[in-house]
Design a protein around this motif. Structure first.
Motif, PDB file in Angstrom:
ATOM      1  N   ARG A  74       0.854  -1.190   0.000  1.00 22.50           N
ATOM      2  CA  ARG A  74       0.000   0.000   0.000  1.00 22.50           C
ATOM      3  C   ARG A  74       0.894   1.245   0.000  1.00 22.50           C
ATOM      4  O   ARG A  74       1.777   1.382   0.840  1.00 22.50           O
ATOM      5  CB  ARG A  74      -0.902   0.014   1.229  1.00 22.50           C
ATOM      6  CG  ARG A  74      -1.729  -1.248   1.422  1.00 22.50           C
ATOM      7  CD  ARG A  74      -2.524  -1.183   2.711  1.00 22.50           C
ATOM      8  NE  ARG A  74      -2.996  -2.496   3.121  1.00 22.50           N
ATOM      9  CZ  ARG A  74      -4.118  -3.067   2.692  1.00 22.50           C
ATOM     10  NH1 ARG A  74      -4.893  -2.406   1.851  1.00 22.50           N
ATOM     11  NH2 ARG A  74      -4.468  -4.263   3.108  1.00 22.50           N
ATOM     12  N   TYR A 101      -0.237   8.140  -3.746  1.00 21.62           N
ATOM     13  CA  TYR A 101      -1.271   7.714  -4.692  1.00 21.62           C
ATOM     14  C   TYR A 101      -1.771   8.899  -5.523  1.00 21.62           C
ATOM     15  O   TYR A 101      -1.897   8.802  -6.753  1.00 21.62           O
ATOM     16  CB  TYR A 101      -2.436   7.070  -3.947  1.00 21.62           C
ATOM     17  CG  TYR A 101      -3.381   6.313  -4.854  1.00 21.62           C
ATOM     18  CD1 TYR A 101      -3.197   4.963  -5.106  1.00 21.62           C
ATOM     19  CD2 TYR A 101      -4.449   6.962  -5.480  1.00 21.62           C
ATOM     20  CE1 TYR A 101      -4.058   4.264  -5.943  1.00 21.62           C
ATOM     21  CE2 TYR A 101      -5.315   6.273  -6.317  1.00 21.62           C
ATOM     22  CZ  TYR A 101      -5.114   4.924  -6.551  1.00 21.62           C
ATOM     23  OH  TYR A 101      -5.955   4.238  -7.400  1.00 21.62           O
ATOM     24  N   ILE A 105      -7.775   0.149  -1.517  1.00 14.01           N
ATOM     25  CA  ILE A 105      -6.642  -0.637  -1.023  1.00 14.01           C
ATOM     26  C   ILE A 105      -5.487   0.268  -0.620  1.00 14.01           C
ATOM     27  O   ILE A 105      -4.950   0.175   0.494  1.00 14.01           O
ATOM     28  CB  ILE A 105      -6.177  -1.646  -2.097  1.00 14.01           C
ATOM     29  CG1 ILE A 105      -7.171  -2.795  -2.205  1.00 14.01           C
ATOM     30  CG2 ILE A 105      -4.784  -2.185  -1.772  1.00 14.01           C
ATOM     31  CD1 ILE A 105      -6.860  -3.763  -3.333  1.00 14.01           C
ATOM     32  N   HIS A 106      -5.089   1.143  -1.521  1.00 11.60           N
ATOM     33  CA  HIS A 106      -3.867   1.923  -1.299  1.00 11.60           C
ATOM     34  C   HIS A 106      -4.071   3.128  -0.394  1.00 11.60           C
ATOM     35  O   HIS A 106      -3.121   3.582   0.252  1.00 11.60           O
ATOM     36  CB  HIS A 106      -3.285   2.367  -2.649  1.00 11.60           C
ATOM     37  CG  HIS A 106      -2.678   1.252  -3.421  1.00 11.60           C
ATOM     38  ND1 HIS A 106      -1.467   0.696  -3.094  1.00 11.60           N
ATOM     39  CD2 HIS A 106      -3.125   0.565  -4.504  1.00 11.60           C
ATOM     40  CE1 HIS A 106      -1.181  -0.286  -3.940  1.00 11.60           C
ATOM     41  NE2 HIS A 106      -2.178  -0.389  -4.812  1.00 11.60           N
ATOM     42  N   THR A 159      -2.261  -5.597  -5.681  1.00 12.23           N
ATOM     43  CA  THR A 159      -1.087  -5.582  -4.807  1.00 12.23           C
ATOM     44  C   THR A 159       0.200  -5.437  -5.599  1.00 12.23           C
ATOM     45  O   THR A 159       1.260  -5.195  -5.023  1.00 12.23           O
ATOM     46  CB  THR A 159      -1.007  -6.880  -3.963  1.00 12.23           C
ATOM     47  OG1 THR A 159      -0.725  -7.999  -4.817  1.00 12.23           O
ATOM     48  CG2 THR A 159      -2.287  -7.118  -3.192  1.00 12.23           C
ATOM     49  N   GLN A 215      -0.192   0.149  -8.856  1.00 16.94           N
ATOM     50  CA  GLN A 215      -0.837   1.276  -8.190  1.00 16.94           C
ATOM     51  C   GLN A 215      -1.361   2.209  -9.277  1.00 16.94           C
ATOM     52  O   GLN A 215      -0.656   2.504 -10.229  1.00 16.94           O
ATOM     53  CB  GLN A 215       0.140   2.046  -7.288  1.00 16.94           C
ATOM     54  CG  GLN A 215       1.086   1.190  -6.459  1.00 16.94           C
ATOM     55  CD  GLN A 215       2.315   0.785  -7.240  1.00 16.94           C
ATOM     56  OE1 GLN A 215       2.708   1.417  -8.192  1.00 16.94           O
ATOM     57  NE2 GLN A 215       2.943  -0.305  -6.807  1.00 16.94           N
TER      58      GLN A 215
END
Length: 591
Positions: free
Chosen positions: A257, A263, A502-503, A535, A538
């Motif tokens: 992550r 992100y 998720i991230h 996973t 990204q």
């Protein structure tokens, strides 16, 4: 008007502009300056690409440039320092240009070059994936590009392979030195994919070596370097295997992550959208509700057809899921999966031609093949296109066979890619999706737009074509096809929700699988695969939805604006003519 512009251009080039300072002459001087800036920028762009290939020979090989195919860059501190000096120098040159004086087409190229250079700095100084992603080190791709070429002779191939082999030991020694607390997931992927490198550097090459015209000394050198290269790859695999064991045992692997700040920054570089990552996430949540409502309507229509003696469940999600599961048993046999995809491509091509949706180039072949082993473990289907310098090489449609799956896993996978969705997959990956778009991209008059492709535009186009084909009558407006399309589209939407959650939000695997299986009606095998993919990447999963949303909305606005003058084929061909540029820039040019 065109003649006057041409005269001004000639005056600017030849230095023949007048000296009067009237307002008219002032305007002419400004226009002439603009022409000069555009010419200068075009010269800069061409030189930038040449310098880029010298700096990044592997990238030039992907593009089909050919001049530096014999080189592998050793990814050590010296190469990173050299790249930073290159980036700084190119940024300085780029910023000598005044954006206001450039044409719209050159403004886009300016932004694409700038974005690429700034992202390189960000990657090197902040993101630093070279320290925690061992899968980024793999020599197989470059060797495979050479050995798979349709236009190089056997001697040419082996001379290039001979030259490249000398770099392999130093390459992997640098890779080992770079790795610092990697993620467990990338470590495992790197082991599998580097083991796949031996499907390229096979012992069969030594048998073929005897058929070449290389000198006796070069043949001996080839054998020596070949053995040393294989030893270096095995050493890297051993290094990673021990590392994997320690990471699993000690629990001190880096998290996959990346967090909200990184992100958002990566989203800005990769997607180049007018929205932030959070805004796109919120749009996806809204679209998820809208698409689910459409699926409810179709389920109400089809329920009595497939369940005449069963009362429809009051719970809409349960009803949709029951219908999809009932329909999904219609799929190909696991042993026929790759062959069925091959059979469907001509049908798609015929539909596109009959409906006059876009021109297809018969001289740019699409080859469906089993995914090479060194590429497996990330996606079940993908496209490997030739670069803009190598346009006549094959485009490969990579399809992973189901050999390694248990019967239960294969059945789950095939229910996901059932009779209807397999067709949508082929639209997306092949015709008129990725394959078609990338052929057009290679024909773009701007190499910058072809080379610095925007992932959101590339993926967005493929997703857009799925809906467009159904709107034009592919599948005969069958409600079952539309239900499966919405299911497929829902997964595109949920890709964005999943990746961001998720991230940024810390979504657990259980929550992720629940979103995909109960919120997007995916089979467990597909959901597990998508979790794994999230996973190992990204932002990339968001590119499908964000690009699709922008393209589809733009087409609808053009329909409204042009009315009866709107032509779908013209829209497609003009849109694709600008290469793989961000949608927001293509919209500017088409307006």
């Amino acid at each position: 008007m065109k003649k006057a512009t041409l005269c001004l251009a000639l005056a600017a080039v030849l230095g023949l502009a007048g000296c009067q300072s009237t307002s008219t002459d002032s305007a002419m001087s400004t226009s002439a300056s603009s022409v000069t800036q555009d010419q200068a920028f075009s010269q800069f762009s061409a030189q930038f690409i040449e310098d880029l290939w010298k700096q990044h020979p592997e990238a030039s090989s992907w593009a089909g440039y050919g001049k530096y195919d014999d080189i592998i860059t050793v990814p050590d501190d010296a190469s990173r320092a050299s790249n930073r000096a290159f980036v700084d120098a190119q940024l300085a040159k780029l910023r000598t240009f005044n954006l206001d004086t450039l044409s719209n087409a050159n403004k886009i190229d300016y932004h694409l070059i700038e974005n690429s250079l700034l992202e390189s700095i960000w990657e090197d100084e902040k993101f630093k994936s070279y320290e925690w992603d061992p899968s980024s080190y793999n020599v197989a791709y470059g060797f495979a590009n050479i050995l798979n070429s349709r236009f190089k002779s056997l001697d040419e191939k082996f001379n290039l392979v001979l030259a490249r082999l000398q770099y392999v030991p130093a390459y992997y020694a640098a890779a080992k030195a770079n790795i610092k607390k990697p993620t467990l997931e990338f470590t495992q992927l790197a082991i599998a994919q580097n083991q796949g490198a031996f499907s390229v550097l096979t012992d069969e090459l030594l048998s073929q070596l005897a058929e070449t015209k290389l000198s006796a000394d070069d043949k001996m050198l080839f054998k020596t370097r070949f053995v040393e290269a294989k030893a270096a790859i095995n050493d890297y695999i051993d290094f990673l295997t021990k590392l994997e064991s320690n990471l699993a045992k000690n629990g001190d692997a880096r998290s996959f992550r990346i967090g909200e700040a990184l992100y958002e920054e990566k989203f800005a570089f990769d997607i180049q959208s007018g929205y932030t990552a959070k805004q796109m996430y919120e749009k996806a949540l809204a679209d998820k509700a809208r698409v689910t409502a459409e699926m409810i309507k179709i389920t109400d229509t089809l329920w009595s057809k497939y369940f005449p003696n069963t009362t429809r469940p009051a719970n809409d999600t349960q009803a949709i899921s029951s219908l999809i599961k009932h329909l999904s048993v219609q799929h190909v046999n696991r042993n026929d999966f790759v062959d069925e995809i091959k059979k469907q491509i001509p049908t798609l091509e015929k539909f596109v031609i009959d409906k006059d949706l876009i021109n297809l180039d018969p001289e740019k072949p699409l080859v469906v093949r089993e995914t090479p082993e060194y590429m497996r473990g990330f996606a079940g289907a993908s496209i490997s296109p030739p670069g803009p310098y190598d346009k006549k090489e094959n485009t490969y449609y990579n399809v992973s066979p189901l050999d390694g799956m248990s019967d239960e896993q294969a059945e789950s996978y095939l229910r996901e890619y059932n009779h209807w969705i397999l067709q949508i997959l082929n639209i997306h990956e092949a015709v008129p999706g990725h394959y078609t778009q990338l052929v057009y991209s290679n024909e773009s008059p701007s190499l910058i737009k072809s080379l610095f492709s925007n992932g959101a535009m590339v993926e967005g186009w493929a997703v857009y074509t799925e809906r467009m084909m159904l709107e034009e009558g592919y599948g005969d407006f069958e409600p079952e096809m539309w239900l499966m399309y919405y299911k497929w589209n829902l997964r595109v939407i949920c890709n964005t929700i999943l990746d961001y959650s998720i991230h940024v939000n810390g979504m657990t695997k259980e929550q992720g699988l629940d979103l995909l299986m109960n919120g997007a009606f995916q089979e467990q095998a597909e959901a597990e695969g998508k979790w794994r993919r999230a996973t190992l990447s990204q932002v990339q999963l968001t590119s499908y939805y964000s690009g699709y949303r922008e393209i589809y909305d733009f087409r609808e606005s053009q329909k409204q604006k042009l009315g009866t003058e709107f032509n779908l084929k013209n829209f497609h061909e003009e849109f694709l003519s600008f290469g793989s540029a961000p949608v927001k820039y293509i919209k500017q040019l088409m307006h």
